[in-house]
Write an enzyme that holds these catalytic residues in place. Sequence first.
Site, PDB file in Angstrom:
ATOM      1  N   ALA A   1      12.940 -22.128 -50.766  1.00 18.32           N
ATOM      2  CA  ALA A   1      12.364 -21.591 -52.004  1.00 18.32           C
ATOM      3  C   ALA A   1      13.446 -21.049 -52.937  1.00 18.32           C
ATOM      4  O   ALA A   1      13.441 -21.339 -54.141  1.00 18.32           O
ATOM      5  CB  ALA A   1      11.353 -20.495 -51.666  1.00 18.32           C
ATOM      6  N   GLU A   2      14.373 -20.265 -52.403  1.00 17.46           N
ATOM      7  CA  GLU A   2      15.420 -19.722 -53.267  1.00 17.46           C
ATOM      8  C   GLU A   2      16.317 -20.830 -53.803  1.00 17.46           C
ATOM      9  O   GLU A   2      16.767 -20.775 -54.947  1.00 17.46           O
ATOM     10  CB  GLU A   2      16.260 -18.666 -52.556  1.00 17.46           C
ATOM     11  CG  GLU A   2      17.277 -18.043 -53.499  1.00 17.46           C
ATOM     12  CD  GLU A   2      17.846 -16.724 -53.043  1.00 17.46           C
ATOM     13  OE1 GLU A   2      18.609 -16.137 -53.841  1.00 17.46           O
ATOM     14  OE2 GLU A   2      17.558 -16.280 -51.924  1.00 17.46           O
ATOM     15  N   SER A   3      16.550 -21.843 -53.010  1.00 23.23           N
ATOM     16  CA  SER A   3      17.386 -22.958 -53.460  1.00 23.23           C
ATOM     17  C   SER A   3      16.765 -23.667 -54.658  1.00 23.23           C
ATOM     18  O   SER A   3      17.447 -23.936 -55.652  1.00 23.23           O
ATOM     19  CB  SER A   3      17.599 -23.954 -52.315  1.00 23.23           C
ATOM     20  OG  SER A   3      18.309 -23.353 -51.268  1.00 23.23           O
TER      21      SER A   3
END
Length: 140
Positions: free
Chosen positions: A60-62
Amino acid sequence: MTKEEIIELSRRACKNTLMETLDIEFVEAGDDYMIAKMPVSPKVHQPDGVLHGGATVALAESVGSMASYVFLNTKEFFVRGIEISANHLKSVKEGYVFARASFIHKGRTTQLFEIRVTDEEDRLISIVKLTTIALPKEKK
């Protein structure tokens, strides 16, 4: 930048990074969203054989950070994640998970994303909220 150029830029940026280690692949970009996928295999499992929440958050952060990177003026700014929260709703043992990052707020300094992580049948696995910040690069 075309959608194809955005995907190619994202793929090149992942060489020798966590994204490459986790086999995260950027697969789609729209005017205000990006989608990445990650295989669910023993490499990203918890000891009991299901997708690790940390791997889900890394996916998700990527995708959210990459969306900030490609949709902002990164010639003048660099992007960093400053807050992330996730709710994991369903387990996955195999296949792929897909993360779609969509802007909730696209400010000059801060950006807020909703990232929906789904399985191959489009069932919601996790819902993630990510805040990024764009900071000015130092002038040389």
